[in-house]
Design a protein around this motif. Sequence first.
Motif, PDB file in Angstrom:
ATOM      1  N   ARG A 109     -13.322  -9.565  -6.913  1.00 30.87           N
ATOM      2  CA  ARG A 109     -12.941 -10.465  -5.823  1.00 30.87           C
ATOM      3  C   ARG A 109     -12.177 -11.691  -6.304  1.00 30.87           C
ATOM      4  NH1 ARG A 109     -17.938 -11.800  -3.524  1.00 30.87           N
ATOM      5  NH2 ARG A 109     -18.719  -9.717  -3.637  1.00 30.87           N
ATOM      6  N   LEU A 112      -8.581 -10.874  -7.080  1.00 30.39           N
ATOM      7  CA  LEU A 112      -7.995 -10.402  -5.833  1.00 30.39           C
ATOM      8  C   LEU A 112      -7.639 -11.593  -4.930  1.00 30.39           C
ATOM      9  CD1 LEU A 112      -7.271  -7.790  -4.359  1.00 30.39           C
ATOM     10  CD2 LEU A 112      -9.576  -7.769  -3.409  1.00 30.39           C
ATOM     11  N   THR A 113      -8.512 -12.566  -4.881  1.00 31.91           N
ATOM     12  CA  THR A 113      -8.240 -13.777  -4.095  1.00 31.91           C
ATOM     13  C   THR A 113      -7.018 -14.503  -4.633  1.00 31.91           C
ATOM     14  OG1 THR A 113     -10.583 -14.007  -3.584  1.00 31.91           O
ATOM     15  CG2 THR A 113      -9.229 -15.970  -3.303  1.00 31.91           C
ATOM     16  N   PHE A 115      -4.575 -13.170  -6.288  1.00 29.35           N
ATOM     17  CA  PHE A 115      -3.414 -12.322  -6.005  1.00 29.35           C
ATOM     18  C   PHE A 115      -2.969 -12.503  -4.551  1.00 29.35           C
ATOM     19  CE2 PHE A 115      -1.324  -8.082  -5.500  1.00 29.35           C
ATOM     20  CZ  PHE A 115      -0.346  -8.255  -6.482  1.00 29.35           C
ATOM     21  N   LYS A 116      -3.949 -12.571  -3.619  1.00 28.54           N
ATOM     22  CA  LYS A 116      -3.625 -12.779  -2.201  1.00 28.54           C
ATOM     23  C   LYS A 116      -2.935 -14.129  -1.989  1.00 28.54           C
ATOM     24  CE  LYS A 116      -7.295 -10.046  -0.025  1.00 28.54           C
ATOM     25  NZ  LYS A 116      -8.523 -10.116   0.769  1.00 28.54           N
ATOM     26  N   GLU A 139       0.234  -6.571   0.136  1.00 27.60           N
ATOM     27  CA  GLU A 139      -0.763  -7.199   1.007  1.00 27.60           C
ATOM     28  C   GLU A 139      -1.703  -6.152   1.608  1.00 27.60           C
ATOM     29  OE1 GLU A 139       1.586 -11.184   2.610  1.00 27.60           O
ATOM     30  OE2 GLU A 139       1.940  -9.269   3.623  1.00 27.60           O
ATOM     31  N   CYS A 142      -4.100  -5.081  -1.032  1.00 25.09           N
ATOM     32  CA  CYS A 142      -5.120  -6.124  -1.221  1.00 25.09           C
ATOM     33  C   CYS A 142      -6.184  -6.053  -0.131  1.00 25.09           C
ATOM     34  CB  CYS A 142      -4.486  -7.513  -1.219  1.00 25.09           C
ATOM     35  SG  CYS A 142      -3.773  -7.968  -2.797  1.00 25.09           S
ATOM     36  N   GLU A 143      -5.743  -5.861   1.096  1.00 24.02           N
ATOM     37  CA  GLU A 143      -6.682  -5.749   2.202  1.00 24.02           C
ATOM     38  C   GLU A 143      -7.629  -4.563   2.009  1.00 24.02           C
ATOM     39  OE1 GLU A 143      -7.492  -7.742   4.801  1.00 24.02           O
ATOM     40  OE2 GLU A 143      -6.164  -9.125   3.726  1.00 24.02           O
ATOM     41  N   GLY A 146     -10.016  -5.287  -0.736  1.00 24.90           N
ATOM     42  CA  GLY A 146     -10.998  -6.269  -0.264  1.00 24.90           C
ATOM     43  C   GLY A 146     -12.079  -5.625   0.584  1.00 24.90           C
TER      44      GLY A 146
END
Length: 150
Positions: A109, A112-113, A115-116, A139, A142-143, A146
């Motif tokens: 996470r 990933l955060t 990267f977002k 995107e 990533c979703e 997530g």
Amino acid sequence: VVLDALQHPLFKDNILVTGSPHIRFYAGVALNLRFKSKLMPREPEQIVKVGTLCVISDEPRERFSIHEKQALVDMATVVARLLQTLIDTSDKLHLFKQQYISCTSHDIRTPLTAFKLALGLLRDTELSPEQLDILKHAESACEMMGLNVE
């Protein structure tokens, strides 16, 4: 211990005695395991009978010696210990799995955060249609990641 089930008032009419497997001799020892309630961890550990290790025969016996009884008790102790070890190991593996998933989820996470956030910053810049398409795919990925991590 039942030396001759056909002569025993509790078992003589039992279908396992009158029919297949035609049990005549039976000796059994309870298999008891320790259980601790996960829902009420402050409750004391309980001993629960989970079954019986038994010896049966289609031939009646005249006697079952003290040595034979002790051998059956010893075998039941070994079986109960093996079952207890399997249960305890399973519980420990389940706990390890939960801890591993929790740590891994956190470890995934965090980047990933980041990267977002980087993708969000890119969205605020001028992008060609091809770059915008790549950004949308990133995107979307990533979703999806997530959703799988949480």
